[in-house]
Scaffold this motif. Structure first.
Motif, PDB file in Angstrom:
ATOM      1  N   SER A 113     -13.799   6.518  17.581  1.00 56.47           N
ATOM      2  CA  SER A 113     -13.365   7.826  16.614  1.00 56.47           C
ATOM      3  C   SER A 113     -14.813   8.577  16.403  1.00 56.47           C
ATOM      4  O   SER A 113     -14.850   9.807  16.145  1.00 56.47           O
ATOM      5  N   ASP A 134      -5.840  16.256   2.764  1.00 57.34           N
ATOM      6  CA  ASP A 134      -6.961  17.239   2.608  1.00 57.34           C
ATOM      7  C   ASP A 134      -7.193  17.760   4.020  1.00 57.34           C
ATOM      8  O   ASP A 134      -7.240  18.963   4.187  1.00 57.34           O
ATOM      9  N   MET A 154       0.692  -1.114   0.036  1.00 53.72           N
ATOM     10  CA  MET A 154       0.166   0.031  -0.037  1.00 53.72           C
ATOM     11  C   MET A 154       0.911   1.398  -0.047  1.00 53.72           C
ATOM     12  O   MET A 154       1.648   1.406   0.867  1.00 53.72           O
ATOM     13  N   ASP A 155       0.861   1.921  -0.899  1.00 57.47           N
ATOM     14  CA  ASP A 155       1.693   3.014  -1.221  1.00 57.47           C
ATOM     15  C   ASP A 155       1.061   4.263  -0.897  1.00 57.47           C
ATOM     16  O   ASP A 155      -0.349   4.560  -1.307  1.00 57.47           O
ATOM     17  N   GLY A 156       1.926   5.305  -0.609  1.00 60.15           N
ATOM     18  CA  GLY A 156       1.031   6.682  -0.509  1.00 60.15           C
ATOM     19  C   GLY A 156       0.478   7.019   1.092  1.00 60.15           C
ATOM     20  O   GLY A 156      -0.465   6.123   1.583  1.00 60.15           O
ATOM     21  N   PHE A 157       0.604   8.254   1.708  1.00 56.33           N
ATOM     22  CA  PHE A 157       0.063   8.639   2.624  1.00 56.33           C
ATOM     23  C   PHE A 157      -1.597   8.852   2.440  1.00 56.33           C
ATOM     24  O   PHE A 157      -1.889   9.445   1.148  1.00 56.33           O
ATOM     25  N   PRO A 158      -2.268   8.512   3.379  1.00 55.47           N
ATOM     26  CA  PRO A 158      -3.841   8.857   2.674  1.00 55.47           C
ATOM     27  C   PRO A 158      -4.377  10.284   2.525  1.00 55.47           C
ATOM     28  O   PRO A 158      -3.910  11.094   3.071  1.00 55.47           O
ATOM     29  N   ALA A 159      -4.570  10.435   1.272  1.00 54.65           N
ATOM     30  CA  ALA A 159      -5.112  11.709   0.762  1.00 54.65           C
ATOM     31  C   ALA A 159      -6.082  12.475   1.622  1.00 54.65           C
ATOM     32  O   ALA A 159      -6.130  13.704   1.584  1.00 54.65           O
ATOM     33  N   PHE A 160      -7.111  11.665   2.163  1.00 52.86           N
ATOM     34  CA  PHE A 160      -8.029  12.287   2.881  1.00 52.86           C
ATOM     35  C   PHE A 160      -7.331  13.139   4.264  1.00 52.86           C
ATOM     36  O   PHE A 160      -7.878  14.244   4.774  1.00 52.86           O
ATOM     37  N   LEU A 161      -6.250  12.372   4.697  1.00 53.37           N
ATOM     38  CA  LEU A 161      -5.595  13.029   5.750  1.00 53.37           C
ATOM     39  C   LEU A 161      -4.942  14.462   5.473  1.00 53.37           C
ATOM     40  O   LEU A 161      -4.704  15.240   6.098  1.00 53.37           O
TER      41      LEU A 161
END
Length: 212
Positions: free
Chosen positions: A47, A10, A1-8
């Motif tokens: 959460s 944002d 799994m690549d890449g930091f979560p986009a929603f974070l």
């Protein structure tokens, strides 16, 4: 799994423009002078029940500890690694806070597991079962109320658990001493996720909705 979560990312972008930029002075002051919150909140990891959101707290205003089911163990200086106890010690001894709030909430998964310890999937966990075991005597008492629905028993245990954690807090010698001296106040609260209602605990251990 690549890449930091986009929603974070944002969310961070929104934080910088909407919160950080208008409060840059406050953040710089906190960075230079350190934190000095007056209140510690012991809340659940859930959460849906974030204390900073519920109480509209700004940076540096609350020292928040979150664990499964907002539990407080008894004072056990046995050489083990006790994250919750370490946070309490730091808040009381180093930050010299004047309030501790134990805040539970409705639909708590940890409390549900305590009422049905043999149910999956948490029964197979390495840590949750042992953590929730500290609440076993209280859960056993609540389970005796057979005329209540499962939901009613869970709400009862969520609130009884808050009382139990407050009793455990008072086994910490420095907490009890400061409370007896009137320098530290201990409070209980319960948040209903489905309605947004906040219930607080009075000196007799009963919960009521404050007039706000």
């Amino acid at each position: 799994m690549d890449g930091f979560p986009a929603f974070l990312l944002d969310g961070y972008k929104s934080f910088m423009s909407d919160r950080y930029d208008p409060e840059q002075g406050r953040y710089r002051e906190l960075a230079d002078q350190g934190q000095s919150p007056t209140t510690m909140i012991i809340a659940c990891c859930d959460s849906r029940a974030a204390p900073e959101t519920i109480f509209s707290a700004g940076p540096g205003e609350m020292f928040v500890l979150r664990n499964v089911a907002n539990l407080v163990p008894t004072f056990q200086p046995d050489g083990g690694q006790h994250g919750t106890s370490a946070a309490i010690e730091f808040a009381v001894a180093a930050l010299e806070i004047s309030n501790i709030v134990v805040m539970g909430h409705g639909r708590c998964g940890g409390i549900k597991a305590a009422l049905a310890p043999d149910a999956g999937p948490l029964a197979q966990g390495d840590f949750i079962g042992k953590w929730m075991a500290m609440l076993a005597p209280v859960a056993d008492e609540v389970s005796k109320y057979t005329l209540l629905t499962n939901k009613e028993r869970q709400t009862m245990l969520e609130r009884f658990s808050i009382r139990n954690s407050i009793n455990n807090l008072r086994t910490f010698p420095y907490v009890k001493r400061l409370e007896d001296e009137g320098k530290l106040a201990i409070h209980g609260a319960w948040f209903d996720i489905s309605t947004g209602e906040l219930w607080v605990m009075n000196d007799e251990g009963d919960f009521y909705r404050p007039d706000v």
